[in-house]
Scaffold this motif. Structure first.
Motif: not given
Length: 346
Positions: A80-84, A123-124, A129-133
């Motif tokens: 996953v990408v964890v945005p800021l 990650v709440p 909030s999470l973006h799976a790759v």
């Protein structure tokens, strides 16, 4: 768990924080694979802005380790990408396209929650909030590029969007840090025909050229303004990306902007004072602010995955988590563009 800890102005150390763990059914725990140092982290490190004692860092990709009972969009094992910043996805600001202003959200690494420069993160609002790759077997170069989606690439893109970059435009990018360099890449991606990168560093000039810059201006201040105006026949540029935030950089950005055009402003500092009166008489506008990563990430992810763009080249220094202090120092001394941290294997 090990994590970078802000202790006071000019002091970052590798310390210990409580292990990341689920607290709510909408949480996920992510094991950090790659992280990095952001230019905004340096403002705290240099003492230019206050920061709470505790966790720091907000750019990361990782693997989901655990999920709460209500999480459905990701599962353990997902990359996953964890945005800021985490965001709820339900408040008026999230629904209005400005998740950075989420009434229940916050930036990671703000001292009280988990930061990206650590071994793991809670990650709440994980579904939002999470973006799976998608896919598997991603190579190291792709992983680096995926990391830029957590903030810096999206911020460079935000500058280009706010400046109104269009196909055929002549664009100027003020600033040759990681955001400015990826602003060059973003302007190229959006179809700019001519991209003038303001940079005096040979290393950064070379990167800017790789990312799509057609012209380089090494001067600063009045000399930079005169040079850009000379290059554009006294007209100015169709779109200006301001990626520094200092008073001099902002002044240059507004002065080289063509009357009727926009400045995309994504840098900020305490001495920032946009030249409103001059901009008014030339009909130069500006848009900007913190990047809305969740808005841009779905658009940019496919181009990263298929190799259309390769923003991971912006990382010029790397270490394991134990080298985090050296990574800050390398950027603070302007010896490196952006510092990468290898936290755990994929």
């Amino acid at each position: 768990m090990r994590a970078a800890v802000y202790t006071e102005s000019g002091a970052i150390e590798l310390g210990q924080r409580p292990d990341a763990a689920l607290q709510l059914p909408t949480d996920a725990v992510v094991r950090v694979v790659l992280s990095c140092v952001c230019g905004s982290d340096l403002t705290y490190y240099r003492g230019k802005r206050p920061h709470a004692v505790g966790s720091i860092g907000h750019e990361a990709i990782g693997v989901v380790e655990d999920t709460g009972a209500e999480v459905t969009s990701v599962r353990p094992g997902d990359l996953v990408v964890v945005p800021l910043q985490f965001h709820c996805g339900e408040c008026a600001h999230c629904l209005g396209g400005t998740p950075f202003a989420c009434v229940r959200g916050a930036t990671f690494g703000n001292g009280t929650n988990d930061g990206g420069q650590g071994e793991a993160m809670r990650v709440p609002f994980a579904d939002r909030s999470l973006h799976a790759v998608p896919g598997t077997g991603h190579d190291d170069a792709l992983l680096k590029s995926l990391l830029t989606l957590s903030d810096v690439l999206c911020t460079g893109h935000h500058a280009a969007v706010c400046a109104g970059v269009r196909p055929g435009h002549t664009v100027a990018v003020v600033g040759d840090g990681a955001v400015g360099l990826l602003g060059v890449l973003s302007a190229k991606r959006l179809g700019a025909e001519r991209i003038i990168a303001l940079s005096s560093s040979p290393v950064r000039q070379a990167l800017a050229t790789e990312f799509g810059a057609t012209d380089l201006v090494a001067e600063r201040g009045d000399e930079a303004t005169e040079r850009v105006l000379e290059m554009t026949g006294g007209v100015g540029v169709d779109a200006t990306l301001e990626c520094v935030g200092t008073a001099q950089a902002v002044d240059t950005a507004f002065r080289i902007a063509r009357p009727g055009s926009m400045v995309g402003l994504v840098g900020i500092s305490d001495d920032l004072d946009p030249p409103v009166r001059e901009a008014f008489w030339r009909n130069v506008g500006w848009r900007g602010g913190p990047c809305q990563v969740p808005v841009y990430l779905p658009e940019l992810l496919p181009d990263v995955l298929d190799g259309t763009i390769d923003p991971g080249r912006v990382f010029t220094w790397e270490s394991d988590l134990g080298g985090v202090v050296a990574g800050y120092r390398a950027m603070a001394e302007q010896k490196q563009v952006k510092s990468l941290l290898r936290v755990s294997p994929l």
